[in-house]
Design an enzyme around this catalytic site. Structure first.
Site, short mmCIF file in Angstrom:
data_model
loop_
_atom_site.label_atom_id
_atom_site.label_comp_id
_atom_site.label_asym_id
_atom_site.label_seq_id
_atom_site.Cartn_x
_atom_site.Cartn_y
_atom_site.Cartn_z
N CYS A 147 0.82 -1.13 -0.06
CA CYS A 147 0.06 0.09 0.01
C CYS A 147 0.88 1.21 0.04
CB CYS A 147 -1.07 -0.27 1.25
SG CYS A 147 -2.11 1.48 1.38
N ASP B 218 0.35 3.56 1.96
CA ASP B 218 0.21 4.07 3.34
C ASP B 218 1.75 4.36 4.04
OD1 ASP B 218 0.20 3.99 6.37
OD2 ASP B 218 -2.00 3.49 5.96
N ARG C 242 2.95 4.55 6.74
CA ARG C 242 3.36 3.92 7.94
C ARG C 242 4.10 2.53 7.46
NH1 ARG C 242 -2.45 4.03 10.70
NH2 ARG C 242 -2.92 3.60 8.55
N HIS D 260 -2.05 -4.31 4.90
CA HIS D 260 -1.62 -4.01 6.50
C HIS D 260 -2.81 -3.76 7.27
CE1 HIS D 260 -2.75 0.12 5.74
NE2 HIS D 260 -2.46 -0.12 4.73
N CYS E 124 -6.08 -0.33 7.37
CA CYS E 124 -6.18 -0.05 5.90
C CYS E 124 -7.30 1.05 5.57
CB CYS E 124 -6.20 -1.11 4.82
SG CYS E 124 -6.15 -0.49 3.16
#
Length: 221
Positions: free
Chosen positions: A39, A41, A43, A98, A101
């Site tokens: 992703c 993302d 993080r 993850h 999400c």
């Protein structure tokens, strides 16, 4: 922006100078171990998670770790996958979802995302995930459990989409490629992998049929 600029100077003054031999070698070409699809993302840091160095992972990041089926979108995803498999000859592809999400949360609660037409188009590629949740897990009402199920099932859906890419299916048929479905949990640091033997997500060591000790280097005395 100041933090980014400071980081660049620290990299140039400290990291690069200490590893100049590595970066010189990388300038001559790349031979990554795997294609890592995850992703966008912020993080997730694939190299930190897998403790790999520059040049060891070929990375594709998309919102929701979505892999559009071959021909569905004229974008960079298909080209990245094709290049990794056909040119770089990676032996493994990991699709890594993850916890927490945002795309899966939007899938489960579309009314909460607001007017985001590009996100709406993206969600079309996870429609199968939504159908699986509605038809196979209708009895699961707990929001957190439904989110976890959505994250896991979406990884499996994207693995199926991955198999629509000609380069992937050809390499799989020659047994020159393996594909893996993982889920990373931020809050614990644990990574789970889909086990074809059990049909469940288990610890990544169990999914790959290995013991944790096989991955650990002996501690110097």
């Amino acid at each position: 922006m100041q933090k980014l600029m400071t980081g660049i100077h620290q990299f140039q003054d400290n990291i690069f100078s200490d590893q100049e031999e590595l970066f010189t070698r990388l300038s001559r070409g790349q031979q990554p171990l795997a294609l890592f699809i995850t992703c966008s993302d912020s993080r997730i840091c694939p190299n930190l998670l897998t403790q790999t160095e520059p040049g060891e992972l070929f990375i594709l990041r998309t919102a929701g770790n979505v892999v559009p089926p071959y021909g569905a979108v004229r974008g960079g995803e298909a080209a990245t996958i094709e290049y990794a498999v056909s040119v770089l000859k990676v032996r493994d592809i990991v699709v890594c979802g993850h916890s927490h999400c945002g795309v899966m949360q939007a899938l489960l609660n579309p009314e909460g995302k607001g007017k985001l037409p590009a996100v709406d188009e993206l969600l079309m590629h996870v429609e199968s995930t939504k159908r699986i949740l509605e038809e196979n897990y209708a009895s699961v009402e707990d929001p957190q459990k439904r989110l976890t199920l959505a994250i896991e099932e979406n990884v499996l859906v994207q693995l199926e989409n991955l198999r629509t890419h000609p380069s992937v299916i050809a390499a799989l048929s020659r047994k020159e490629l393996n594909v893996h479905g993982w889920v990373y949990k931020f809050e614990t640091g644990k990574v789970f992998g889909f086990s074809h033997r059990t049909g469940q997500f288990v610890t990544v060591d169990q999914a790959e049929g290995r013991s944790p000790q096989e991955h650990r280097q002996p501690v110097a005395s």
